[in-house]
Design a protein around this motif. Structure first.
Motif, short mmCIF file in Angstrom:
data_model
loop_
_atom_site.label_atom_id
_atom_site.label_comp_id
_atom_site.label_asym_id
_atom_site.label_seq_id
_atom_site.Cartn_x
_atom_site.Cartn_y
_atom_site.Cartn_z
N ASP A 90 0.85 -1.19 0.00
CA ASP A 90 0.00 0.00 0.00
C ASP A 90 0.89 1.24 0.00
OD1 ASP A 90 -1.75 2.07 0.45
OD2 ASP A 90 -2.94 0.98 1.94
N PRO A 91 0.83 2.08 -1.06
CA PRO A 91 1.79 3.18 -1.21
C PRO A 91 1.36 4.47 -0.53
CG PRO A 91 0.44 3.04 -3.16
CD PRO A 91 -0.05 1.94 -2.24
N ARG A 92 0.21 4.54 0.15
CA ARG A 92 -0.31 5.82 0.64
C ARG A 92 0.66 6.53 1.57
NH1 ARG A 92 -6.02 4.13 2.96
NH2 ARG A 92 -4.68 2.43 3.69
N ASP A 93 1.22 5.82 2.56
CA ASP A 93 2.15 6.46 3.50
C ASP A 93 3.39 6.98 2.79
OD1 ASP A 93 0.40 5.89 5.52
OD2 ASP A 93 1.48 4.12 6.22
N TYR A 94 3.87 6.25 1.82
CA TYR A 94 5.09 6.64 1.11
C TYR A 94 4.81 7.80 0.15
CZ TYR A 94 6.96 2.42 3.14
OH TYR A 94 7.37 1.46 4.06
N GLU A 95 3.59 7.85 -0.38
CA GLU A 95 3.22 8.99 -1.23
C GLU A 95 3.14 10.27 -0.40
OE1 GLU A 95 0.52 6.58 -4.56
OE2 GLU A 95 -0.43 7.58 -2.85
N THR A 96 2.61 10.16 0.83
CA THR A 96 2.52 11.32 1.72
C THR A 96 3.91 11.82 2.10
OG1 THR A 96 0.42 10.51 2.61
CG2 THR A 96 1.62 12.15 3.91
N GLN A 97 4.80 10.89 2.45
CA GLN A 97 6.16 11.27 2.82
C GLN A 97 6.87 11.95 1.65
OE1 GLN A 97 8.18 7.79 4.21
NE2 GLN A 97 6.84 7.51 5.99
N LEU A 98 6.66 11.44 0.47
CA LEU A 98 7.31 12.02 -0.71
C LEU A 98 6.77 13.42 -0.99
CD1 LEU A 98 9.20 11.80 -3.12
CD2 LEU A 98 7.33 10.71 -4.40
N ALA A 99 5.46 13.59 -0.84
CA ALA A 99 4.87 14.91 -1.08
C ALA A 99 5.42 15.94 -0.11
CB ALA A 99 3.34 14.82 -0.97
N ALA A 100 5.53 15.55 1.17
CA ALA A 100 6.07 16.48 2.16
C ALA A 100 7.53 16.80 1.87
CB ALA A 100 5.94 15.86 3.56
N THR A 101 8.27 15.85 1.51
CA THR A 101 9.70 16.08 1.22
C THR A 101 9.87 16.90 -0.05
OG1 THR A 101 10.22 13.94 2.23
CG2 THR A 101 11.92 14.94 0.88
N GLU A 102 8.99 16.70 -1.01
CA GLU A 102 9.07 17.47 -2.25
C GLU A 102 8.82 18.95 -2.00
OE1 GLU A 102 7.33 17.32 -6.83
OE2 GLU A 102 6.34 16.19 -5.23
N ALA A 103 7.83 19.23 -1.12
CA ALA A 103 7.56 20.63 -0.78
C ALA A 103 8.75 21.26 -0.08
CB ALA A 103 6.31 20.70 0.11
N GLN A 104 9.35 20.52 0.86
CA GLN A 104 10.53 21.02 1.57
C GLN A 104 11.68 21.24 0.60
OE1 GLN A 104 12.03 18.30 4.52
NE2 GLN A 104 13.43 19.82 5.43
N TYR A 105 11.82 20.34 -0.34
CA TYR A 105 12.91 20.44 -1.33
C TYR A 105 12.74 21.68 -2.19
CZ TYR A 105 15.36 19.54 -5.71
OH TYR A 105 16.15 19.66 -6.83
N ASN A 106 11.52 21.92 -2.64
CA ASN A 106 11.27 23.09 -3.49
C ASN A 106 11.55 24.39 -2.72
OD1 ASN A 106 10.51 21.53 -5.69
ND2 ASN A 106 8.35 21.48 -5.07
N GLN A 107 11.18 24.42 -1.43
CA GLN A 107 11.42 25.62 -0.62
C GLN A 107 12.91 25.87 -0.43
OE1 GLN A 107 9.78 25.34 3.30
NE2 GLN A 107 10.52 27.38 3.94
N VAL A 108 13.63 24.83 -0.02
CA VAL A 108 15.07 24.97 0.22
C VAL A 108 15.79 25.30 -1.07
CG1 VAL A 108 17.15 23.76 0.95
CG2 VAL A 108 15.03 23.45 2.21
N LYS A 109 15.37 24.74 -2.16
CA LYS A 109 16.01 25.00 -3.44
C LYS A 109 15.85 26.47 -3.85
CE LYS A 109 16.01 23.63 -8.30
NZ LYS A 109 15.36 22.80 -9.35
N ALA A 110 14.63 26.99 -3.66
CA ALA A 110 14.39 28.39 -4.00
C ALA A 110 15.22 29.33 -3.14
CB ALA A 110 12.90 28.71 -3.84
N GLU A 111 15.30 29.03 -1.84
CA GLU A 111 16.10 29.86 -0.94
C GLU A 111 17.58 29.77 -1.29
OE1 GLU A 111 15.22 28.66 3.02
OE2 GLU A 111 13.18 29.50 3.01
N ALA A 112 18.04 28.57 -1.60
CA ALA A 112 19.45 28.38 -1.94
C ALA A 112 19.81 29.14 -3.20
CB ALA A 112 19.75 26.90 -2.09
N GLU A 113 18.94 29.10 -4.19
CA GLU A 113 19.21 29.81 -5.44
C GLU A 113 19.26 31.32 -5.20
OE1 GLU A 113 16.12 28.46 -7.95
OE2 GLU A 113 17.15 26.59 -8.53
#
Length: 355
Positions: A90-113
């Motif tokens: 069942d991929p639901r928990d892993y999809e949620t974790q990935l979505a949260a990490t993706e949001a964090q990644y996009n934020q940190v990437k924008a700040e780093a740039e």
């Protein structure tokens, strides 16, 4: 008294003469022995062992992540191709974790740039740039790990083959690394045997290999040596594995019994074959009794054993030549230079009768 003494002396003389003649007749008496003729060995240099056909690829597959199984869409015995879905968590928990990490990644990437751009203009110190760079690197690794975890919720076939066994069904929860499905390869087969130390020590003389399956008598399949175990198992046997050709994989199947024949290079020395019963131990070596038909006596001679065949024949090299006659029965009671008489063969027209 003198008459009696003379009679006693005469009796002793007669007894001594009779005793000497008796001993002489015993020493000249022949002992009946069984003999055989030494022959040049011209047979095949081969050995055979029972074996088992096995799949070259036989693995138990497991998820790299834990969770409840959503489905196992395959059945036992089903043929699958590389990349086919075997089971899914069942991929639901892993999809949620990935979505949260993706949001964090996009934020940190924008700040780093932004920080990196300011540093290029001289509006931000190098220390801020380094923090932004390493922060982005850290969240990027976390993002990739969560993407891999989501992908690992699907268990895919690593090669073409057949589903051998299912250990779990949908609805059951499994831990990471727990086998879920067993699969065997369909494209290649192997044959496995075990050999004793007596054959292991002459493995450098192995030359060619073939096998015959019990279900196909008379059909010979060539084999290719994969490897020989360097350590004996608990039964003091060494495991040997062979590869079958792709054509054999279309005919045979894993689990079938097979008889493997190993051909080996002959010894460079001229070998002769003698019955095993003719060879006995002498001073830490091996010896035989040689019968001379002219003098009808026997002579002890040391020989060099090479190998023992299952039919009771010993191959020897050195000390004896083809055509000589050896004693094959009653060896322990014989002496050097003793006169013997070969046992006559049983008449074909009077089998079981008196000679």
């Amino acid at each position: 008294m003198k008459g009696r003494s003379w009679i006693c002396l005469f009796g002793l003389a007669v007894w001594g003469t009779f005793s000497c003649r008796s001993q002489q007749s015993v020493s000249e008496e022949s002992v009946v022995v069984k003999v055989d003729t030494v022959r040049l060995y011209e047979g095949d240099f081969r050995i055979s062992y029972p074996g088992k056909v096995r799949a070259a690829a036989d693995v138990n597959l497991a998820f790299r992540v834990a969770g409840p199984i959503a489905r196992v869409p395959v059945r036992v015995g089903q043929y699958v191709r590389t990349g086919d879905l075997l089971a899914e968590i069942d991929p639901r928990d892993y999809e949620t974790q990935l979505a949260a990490t993706e949001a964090q990644y996009n934020q940190v990437k924008a700040e780093a740039e932004r920080v990196i751009e300011l540093q290029k203009r001289g509006s931000a110190p190098d220390n801020d740039r380094d923090k932004a760079f390493y922060g982005l690197q850290q969240v990027s690794a976390k993002y990739e790990a969560n993407k891999n975890a989501l992908a690992d919720t699907k268990l895919l076939a690593p090669f073409d083959g057949y589903v051998q066994k299912k250990f779990f069904e949908a609805g059951e929860t499994v831990a990471a690394g727990t086998p879920v499905v067993a699969i065997i390869g369909a494209q290649s087969l192997e044959v496995e045997i075990n050999i004793p130390a007596s054959d292991y020590i002459r493995r450098h003389r192995f030359d060619a290999y073939e096998c015959e399956a019990d279900v196909l008598p008379g059909v010979i399949f060539p084999l290719e040596l994969i490897g020989i175990a360097q350590k004996a198992n608990l039964n003091q046997l060494y495991n040997v594995r062979f590869r079958l050709s792709s054509a054999a994989a279309d005919t045979l199947s894993a689990g079938m019994n097979a008889n493997v024949t190993i051909y080996y290079k002959p010894d460079e020395r001229n070998l002769v074959a003698v019955p095993l019963s003719a060879v006995f131990e002498k001073d830490g070596g091996s010896a035989v009794w040689i019968y001379d038909p002219v003098s009808q006596t026997i002579t002890q001679r040391m020989v060099e054993p090479v190998e023992l065949h299952k039919d009771g024949v010993m191959l020897v090299s050195g000390g004896i030549t083809a055509g000589e006659i050896v004693v094959v029965a009653g060896l322990r009671s014989l002496e050097e230079g003793q006169r013997v008489e070969p046992l006559k063969p049983v008449s074909k027209t009077n089998i079981g009768g008196l000679l």
